[in-house]
Design an enzyme around this catalytic site. Structure first.
Site, mmCIF file in Angstrom:
data_model
loop_
_atom_site.group_PDB
_atom_site.id
_atom_site.type_symbol
_atom_site.label_atom_id
_atom_site.label_comp_id
_atom_site.label_asym_id
_atom_site.label_seq_id
_atom_site.Cartn_x
_atom_site.Cartn_y
_atom_site.Cartn_z
ATOM 1 N N GLU A 1 0.805 -1.234 0.000
ATOM 2 C CA GLU A 1 0.000 0.000 0.000
ATOM 3 C C GLU A 1 0.837 1.282 0.000
ATOM 4 O O GLU A 1 0.483 2.262 -0.653
ATOM 5 C CB GLU A 1 -0.953 0.029 1.202
ATOM 6 N N HIS B 1 -11.139 -3.684 9.841
ATOM 7 C CA HIS B 1 -11.748 -3.664 8.495
ATOM 8 C C HIS B 1 -13.099 -2.953 8.474
ATOM 9 O O HIS B 1 -13.953 -3.276 7.663
ATOM 10 C CB HIS B 1 -11.947 -5.094 7.976
#
Ligand SMILES: Cc1ncc(C[n+]2csc(CCOP(=O)(O)OP(=O)(O)O)c2C)c(N)n1
Lengths: 323, 325
Positions: B60, B129
């Site tokens: 990322e 999440h």
């Protein structure tokens, strides 16, 4: 020999190294007089890396630099006067005084740009190479980075993708033996950081970073490969920083003997020695004088230039006035 | 018009913009062969090939930094970051790179990239999440942050984001991907960034909401009708830049405001809204601005626990009742 610099190119590299040296010396003197602002990172003794690694690039090849970028800027063809004006925060600087010495960019010359987040230039060049690959042109991207930067996590992520996708990027490691004040030996389990290139499926070569011709040859080989679409490469240029980490560095961690030994291997002297048989000492001395005068005049002009006027950056505004 | 799911509307936007402009490319984890874990990029690799639709390693930090410089050097990258919870990994590229260059380099390079991600709770995805990190993103000067709440906005705003010259963070919501509604088919259907939408007119209170909370606010407004309260619901859509014109006009009409956001309360997006409304509309307000947010804690997994922390229509209704009392 293929990939060797011509005599004209060697002369130009010699001239640019002198420009950078005089720039650094001028900044050092002005710092002592209290005329500089913020930390300034000099690269005295390392000029051959930035100047020779960029000498074979086109204007459309893109380079990312570091917080210690003066030789990279001049190598990529930026003019010394707006570089100095930028360092002194003047309106006439490359970025109108908004960037300062660590973040200079001149997109028209392919320098985008200096970067003071250690390691951030590595994915930056990799992203430029990705763009070139998708557009299908044959421009290359080059990342010049330090041994300190090579220890960052993002270095691994970026080099992995560069190798995986065979991106047209050349990683030039300016190994000056220190990350801030800490020697590489205390930061890295290996001396030759470029052995890591194998893990990313890219070739690497170690070169004497104080010999501009050697740097040029090694880097040119990698640039040619990248341009042909054969993927990334790494050049580890071994060099040494004579001065402190920045103008605010108190020193004490570099031994006088070590500094003296490296000064014996001054890249400008090495370039002079390599060229004098070809072009004669008189011409080289004249080039030195002219380059020195150019920098002196640039300092004088830049220091009397106006400061920029403040203007808010409306594109950053939090509110849109709609309705 | 076609009846489409939110995820399909995003897919259509990506397809149309890739067809229109060969410099648009998309990359991210699992987006190519698999079509994205939320199925937004389905079919695109088949149509546009592996160069323009790239499966990436799990990287990322570097991917976001690469999106910035790819955009600076001639392409229009769209990066998918699977969950907003991974945004902290991307922050150097956003905070120290993308957001500063237009200003410090005096506009020398454009930076047309879109970072697509999805956030929010309600799917039992747990504390790593489920977050809405809207405030963290909207805090950064120099980037735009948008959060469409409907399939039509998803399509029209994504197309606008792709064509924008500035970096745009595009926040989707995991519970909206299956929402169906009519979406214009026009290949040039664009919803402008920086403009809010008044999705329900009302007289007594203005509810300013973002992303999925728009739908909870609409449910609350319906319930409030039975309480004799007419609530206006404004879908902010664009978190930065914020459309203060619509906010001012709405508060001038209703004299009461409630700020609803799925992020945390302290230093949160609803807090920013509240301060903005008080600064701009003080003379029009009959009561302090109320906030409806997530409590300041990690998001739990177990269903009753997760439902207890998430803002919802009931909590919005309660806040309205207190404000207008
Ligand atoms: C991410 C980050 N961490 C720390 C710093 C502070 N810092 C600036 S330069 C530097 C050392 C960099 O070493 P190297 O990459 O070898 O470059 P050199 O200074 O030797 O040219 C450090 C730690 C920074 N600017 N960015």
């Amino acid at each position: 020999m293929k990939n060797s610099p011509s005599i004209d190119e060697q002369i130009e590299m010699y001239r640019r190294m002198i420009v950078v040296r005089r720039l650094e010396e001028g900044l050092g003197a002005l710092h002592k007089e209290g005329k500089t602002r913020g930390p300034i990172h000099r690269c005295d003794g390392q000029e051959a890396v930035g100047v020779a690694a960029t000498a074979m690039l086109r204007e459309t090849d893109l380079v990312t630099s570091t917080h210690r970028g003066h030789a990279h800027y001049i190598g990529k063809g930026l003019d010394v006067y707006p570089v100095i004006a930028e360092i002194f925060g003047r309106d006439t600087g490359y970025c109108g005084g908004r960037a300062g010495h660590m973040l200079i960019a001149d997109a028209s010359k392919g320098m985008i740009g200096g970067n003071a987040i250690v390691g951030a230039g590595i994915p930056a060049a990799t992203g430029m190479a990705l763009s070139n690959q998708i557009l299908g042109n044959d421009n290359v991207a080059m990342c010049i980075f330090g041994d300190g930067a090579s220890q960052t996590g993002i270095c691994h992520e970026a080099m992995n993708m560069a190798g995986l996708w065979k991106l047209p990027v050349v990683f030039v490691l300016e190994h000056n033996k220190f990350g801030l004040t800490v020697p590489t030996a205390v930061q890295s389990p290996v001396d030759d950081i470029s052995i890591r290139a194998a893990g990313y499926g890219m070739p690497s070569v170690i070169v004497d970073g104080n010999d501009p011709v050697a740097v040029y040859r090694a880097v040119a080989g990698m640039v040619e490969r990248a341009r042909r679409g054969e993927g990334p490469g790494m050049v580890e240029a071994k060099t040494y920083r004579w001065e402190g980490f920045s103008t605010s560095d108190m020193g004490g961690y570099q031994t006088p003997e070590e500094i003296a030994a490296w000064k014996e291997r001054d890249p400008i002297r090495i370039a002079f020695a390599a060229l004098k048989g070809e072009v004669g000492e008189a011409r080289l001395t004249r080039i030195d004088e002219e380059a020195s005068e150019e920098v002196r005049a640039a300092f004088e002009r830049a220091l009397s230039d106006p400061f920029p006027a403040y203007d808010y950056h409306s594109a950053s505004a939090a509110y849109s006035e709609v309705n | 018009m076609s009846l489409m799911r939110y995820a399909e509307a995003l897919n259509a936007a990506l397809r149309e913009e890739m067809q229109r402009d060969p410099s648009v490319f998309i990359f991210g984890e699992d987006i190519g062969r698999y079509g994205g874990v939320f199925k937004v990029t389905r079919g695109l690799m088949e149509e546009f090939g592996e160069s323009r639709v790239r499966d990436t390693p799990i990287s990322e930090q570097a991917l976001t930094a690469m999106a910035v410089t790819a955009a600076m050097s001639g392409t229009r990258p769209i990066l998918e970051i699977m969950y907003a919870d991974f945004i902290p990994l991307t922050l150097d590229a956003l905070v120290n790179q993308a957001s500063i260059y237009d200003y410090i380099w005096k506009g020398q390079v454009a930076m047309p990239f879109v970072l697509r991600t999805q956030g929010g709770g309600g799917a039992g995805a747990g504390a790593q999440h489920s977050k809405a990190l809207d405030a963290m993103l909207a805090h950064i000067p120099g980037i735009k942050v948008v959060a469409p709440a409907t399939p039509a906005d998803a399509k029209g705003m994504l197309k606008s984001a792709i064509r924008d010259q500035q970096p745009v963070v595009f926040l989707e919501h995991k519970l909206l991907y299956n929402m169906r509604a009519e979406v214009p088919d026009d290949a040039d259907f664009l919803v402008p960034l920086g403009k809010a939408a008044t999705v329900r007119e009302g007289e007594h209170v203005s509810i300013f909401a973002t992303s999925r909370m728009v739908h909870e606010s609409l449910k609350a407004a319906e319930a409030l009708e039975k309480d004799g309260i007419s609530a206006e619901v404004v879908d902010l859509r664009s978190l930065r830049p914020l459309d203060v014109g619509t906010i001012r006009a709405s508060v001038a009409k209703t004299n009461h405001a409630v700020a609803v956001n799925e992020g945390w309360r302290f230093c949160g997006y609803a807090s920013e809204l509240s301060a903005t409304i008080m600064e701009l509309c003080f003379d029009d307000l009959d009561a302090p601005v109320a906030r409806v947010t997530l409590p300041d804690m990690a998001i739990p997994y177990s269903e009753p626990l997760e439902m207890a922390v998430l803002p919802n229509a009931d909590k919005i209704r309660d806040a309205v009742l207190k404000t207008v009392a």
